[in-house]
Design a protein around this motif. Structure first.
Motif, PDB file in Angstrom:
ATOM      1  N   LEU A 148      50.315  41.571  38.690  1.00 21.76           N
ATOM      2  CA  LEU A 148      48.971  41.527  38.119  1.00 21.76           C
ATOM      3  C   LEU A 148      48.655  40.144  37.564  1.00 21.76           C
ATOM      4  O   LEU A 148      47.529  39.642  37.698  1.00 21.76           O
ATOM      5  N   TRP A 149      49.637  39.516  36.925  1.00 23.42           N
ATOM      6  CA  TRP A 149      49.432  38.182  36.359  1.00 23.42           C
ATOM      7  C   TRP A 149      49.137  37.173  37.459  1.00 23.42           C
ATOM      8  O   TRP A 149      48.234  36.344  37.343  1.00 23.42           O
ATOM      9  N   ARG A 150      49.888  37.255  38.557  1.00 23.83           N
ATOM     10  CA  ARG A 150      49.645  36.365  39.688  1.00 23.83           C
ATOM     11  C   ARG A 150      48.280  36.646  40.309  1.00 23.83           C
ATOM     12  O   ARG A 150      47.587  35.730  40.761  1.00 23.83           O
ATOM     13  N   ALA A 151      47.889  37.924  40.359  1.00 20.59           N
ATOM     14  CA  ALA A 151      46.590  38.272  40.942  1.00 20.59           C
ATOM     15  C   ALA A 151      45.448  37.634  40.164  1.00 20.59           C
ATOM     16  O   ALA A 151      44.417  37.298  40.742  1.00 20.59           O
ATOM     17  N   LEU A 152      45.623  37.441  38.864  1.00 22.20           N
ATOM     18  CA  LEU A 152      44.601  36.745  38.073  1.00 22.20           C
ATOM     19  C   LEU A 152      44.552  35.253  38.371  1.00 22.20           C
ATOM     20  O   LEU A 152      43.640  34.565  37.929  1.00 22.20           O
ATOM     21  N   GLY A 153      45.552  34.755  39.111  1.00 24.96           N
ATOM     22  CA  GLY A 153      45.552  33.349  39.502  1.00 24.96           C
ATOM     23  C   GLY A 153      46.439  32.463  38.669  1.00 24.96           C
ATOM     24  O   GLY A 153      46.336  31.238  38.744  1.00 24.96           O
ATOM     25  N   PHE A 154      47.344  33.069  37.879  1.00 26.17           N
ATOM     26  CA  PHE A 154      48.211  32.275  37.011  1.00 26.17           C
ATOM     27  C   PHE A 154      49.625  32.220  37.581  1.00 26.17           C
ATOM     28  O   PHE A 154      50.074  33.157  38.242  1.00 26.17           O
ATOM     29  N   PRO A 155      50.366  31.140  37.305  1.00 22.26           N
ATOM     30  CA  PRO A 155      51.717  31.010  37.864  1.00 22.26           C
ATOM     31  C   PRO A 155      52.719  31.872  37.110  1.00 22.26           C
ATOM     32  O   PRO A 155      52.491  32.272  35.969  1.00 22.26           O
ATOM     33  N   SER A 191      43.672  43.846  44.331  1.00 25.93           N
ATOM     34  CA  SER A 191      42.554  43.147  44.950  1.00 25.93           C
ATOM     35  C   SER A 191      41.418  42.918  43.952  1.00 25.93           C
ATOM     36  O   SER A 191      40.834  41.822  43.897  1.00 25.93           O
ATOM     37  N   LEU A 192      41.080  43.932  43.157  1.00 27.22           N
ATOM     38  CA  LEU A 192      40.030  43.777  42.153  1.00 27.22           C
ATOM     39  C   LEU A 192      40.417  42.733  41.107  1.00 27.22           C
ATOM     40  O   LEU A 192      39.591  41.923  40.675  1.00 27.22           O
ATOM     41  N   THR A 193      41.679  42.752  40.703  1.00 27.19           N
ATOM     42  CA  THR A 193      42.160  41.766  39.736  1.00 27.19           C
ATOM     43  C   THR A 193      42.071  40.364  40.319  1.00 27.19           C
ATOM     44  O   THR A 193      41.658  39.412  39.650  1.00 27.19           O
ATOM     45  N   ARG A 194      42.444  40.231  41.598  1.00 27.27           N
ATOM     46  CA  ARG A 194      42.387  38.920  42.244  1.00 27.27           C
ATOM     47  C   ARG A 194      40.949  38.425  42.357  1.00 27.27           C
ATOM     48  O   ARG A 194      40.679  37.227  42.211  1.00 27.27           O
ATOM     49  N   SER A 195      40.015  39.341  42.607  1.00 25.23           N
ATOM     50  CA  SER A 195      38.603  38.924  42.702  1.00 25.23           C
ATOM     51  C   SER A 195      38.138  38.312  41.389  1.00 25.23           C
ATOM     52  O   SER A 195      37.437  37.296  41.370  1.00 25.23           O
ATOM     53  N   ILE A 196      38.520  38.927  40.287  1.00 21.20           N
ATOM     54  CA  ILE A 196      38.138  38.407  38.978  1.00 21.20           C
ATOM     55  C   ILE A 196      38.797  37.055  38.722  1.00 21.20           C
ATOM     56  O   ILE A 196      38.168  36.101  38.255  1.00 21.20           O
TER      57      ILE A 196
END
Length: 461
Positions: A148-155, A191-196
């Motif tokens: 989930l953390w990676r899906a938000l775009g963080f390393p 997918s929804l988390t990654r979109s955000i």
């Protein structure tokens, strides 16, 4: 142990280990100033995300079988199993040694303290949780928390780094809750988390750069000075921008419901009526795709050669003018700006007429702009697949091909789009010689012209 797919994803995203280049930014010499222990701790804390320990030597993997399997977001997914084997592996780089930090000046230390105060306001709390502690509060495994953390775009970060707040755990736990309630499956939640994550990442970069450009243009700061002054401005902007973000999301969701549900059937019926002819582009097999859309591209001519001759400010001005002009015209025309890629914009609209009006407005407005070079434009009416904020399918590919074939200042459409537009007296379609188009064979394009005055215009045009 993480499965092969998860290991591949970790490799793809760079996993969670520092390289020498990554630590170089925070290394710069020993404690030359003779800090006290308290001052040294405070200085290290000022580096925020960089306040990490260099990894120690590899630890032996626990060979004992796990008592509880990793069940993703399932109700039993949190367990006391050891961290993933992939996450445990580290390279030897000085056992537990903390990377040396540069000796900051008083001005730099004040800057870092201000950064931390602003960060605390944005995050709502101090970073006090490790991956495992955050996962425990969410009721999932550390692997699921990392996903989930990676899906938000963080390393990824090291397992023992206290990088997360209670607010992080609460926010990510909302997606876990939706999965356990049966409203989403895990893939959709990711997918929804990654979109955000992806959209907000681009949004904040855009906002900061707009503020920097404002300082440079209106107050004659250098780039470095402008970025420093933007930091002073940000605290007053956080709440208004946050309020606007929430409002805009609800408004956009409401508009999307209209585009993607209410008008879908009428759009498909209109598409079928526009394809009654038996000689309409048989190579474009888009029948299985669910949405009918007019898809268009606008591409600046000679952008690459021009950009090499421009200063940074001139290039930035041209790019911003192009994107803002396109965004306004597409919005006024009832279309949607799908994305911009340097010198090109991709848009769609719900009817062939709306797509034609937007294409004509873009071509005319760009041609009349002294700052911008001419543009090649295309528009194609057909079926598309909408995913992840983008659109896909043969219709998109054909529109891109036609754009490259168009002469500067002109608009090309394919034969099926021409047939759909010929019923209107607002447009003039001029057949062009057949062309061989990669992936489509022989295509008969037409030049799109305006038959009567009018159309979309900017308020300040």
């Amino acid at each position: 142990m993480a499965d092969a797919g998860e290991r591949a994803r970790q490799r793809e995203f760079g996993a969670n280990r520092y390289t020498d280049d990554e630590t170089a930014e925070v290394s710069g010499g020993a404690n030359e100033a003779g800090y006290t222990a308290e001052e040294l701790a405070a200085a290290r804390a000022d580096w925020s995300d960089f306040n990490l320990q260099r990894p120690g030597p590899p630890r032996e993997a626990d060979s004992r079988p796990r008592q509880v399997p990793d069940r993703g977001f399932g109700p039993e997914s949190y367990s006391s199993e050891p961290a993933d084997q992939d996450a445990q592996q580290t390279h030897a780089a000085g056992a537990g040694a903390t990377a040396p930090i540069p000796t900051p000046s008083l001005e730099e230390r004040a800057w870092h303290r201000n950064i931390r105060e602003l960060e605390h306001r944005l995050l709502g709390a101090e970073r006090s949780l490790t991956y495992r502690q955050m996962a425990q509060r969410m009721g999932v495994s550390t692997r699921s928390a990392r996903k989930l953390w990676r899906a938000l775009g963080f390393p990824n970060l090291d397992e023992d780094v206290k990088a997360f707040t209670e607010a992080d755990a609460d926010a990510l736990a909302q997606m876990v809750k939706l999965v356990r309630q049966g409203l989403l499956n895990e893939e959709t939640a990711i997918s929804l988390t990654r979109s955000i994550g992806q959209m907000t990442d681009r949004m904040v970069v855009w906002q900061i750069e707009a503020l920097v450009e404002d300082k440079i243009a209106n107050q004659e700061f250098s780039d470095a000075e402008a970025r420093s002054h933007v930091f002073d401005t940000l605290p007053e902007l956080i709440d208004p921008l946050h309020q606007l973000l929430g409002y805009a999301w609800r408004r956009q969701l409401s508009a999307a419901l209209q585009r993607l549900t209410v008008r879908v059937e009428s759009g498909l019926a209109s598409l079928d009526r526009g394809r009654e002819s038996s000689d309409v582009d048989p190579s474009r097999d888009d029948a299985p795709l669910p949405l009918a859309r007019a898809v268009g591209f606008a591409d600046l001519v000679s952008y690459t050669s021009l950009s090499r001759q421009m200063s940074e400010r001139t290039l930035a001005h041209m790019v911003q003018r192009f994107e803002s002009k396109c965004a306004e015209l597409i919005s006024i025309g009832g279309g949607r700006l799908v994305k911009t890629v340097g010198d090109e914009v991709l848009f769609n609209a719900e009817t062939p007429e709306a797509g034609a009006e937007i294409a004509l407005a873009l071509s005319e407005s760009i041609a009349g702009d002294d700052v911008l070079p001419e543009a090649r434009v295309s528009v194609v009416w057909g079926r598309v697949l909408s995913r992840m904020g983008d659109i896909y399918g043969p219709t998109v590919n054909l529109a891109a091909r036609l754009t490259s074939l168009a002469d500067p200042g002109t608009i090309l459409v394919d034969s099926s789009t021409a047939e759909a537009l010929e019923v209107s007296q607002d447009y003039l379609l001029v057949p062009q010689p057949p062309r061989i188009v990669r992936g489509f064979g022989e295509v008969s394009p037409s030049l799109l012209l305006r038959a009567r005055a009018g159309g979309i215009a900017l308020d300040n045009a």
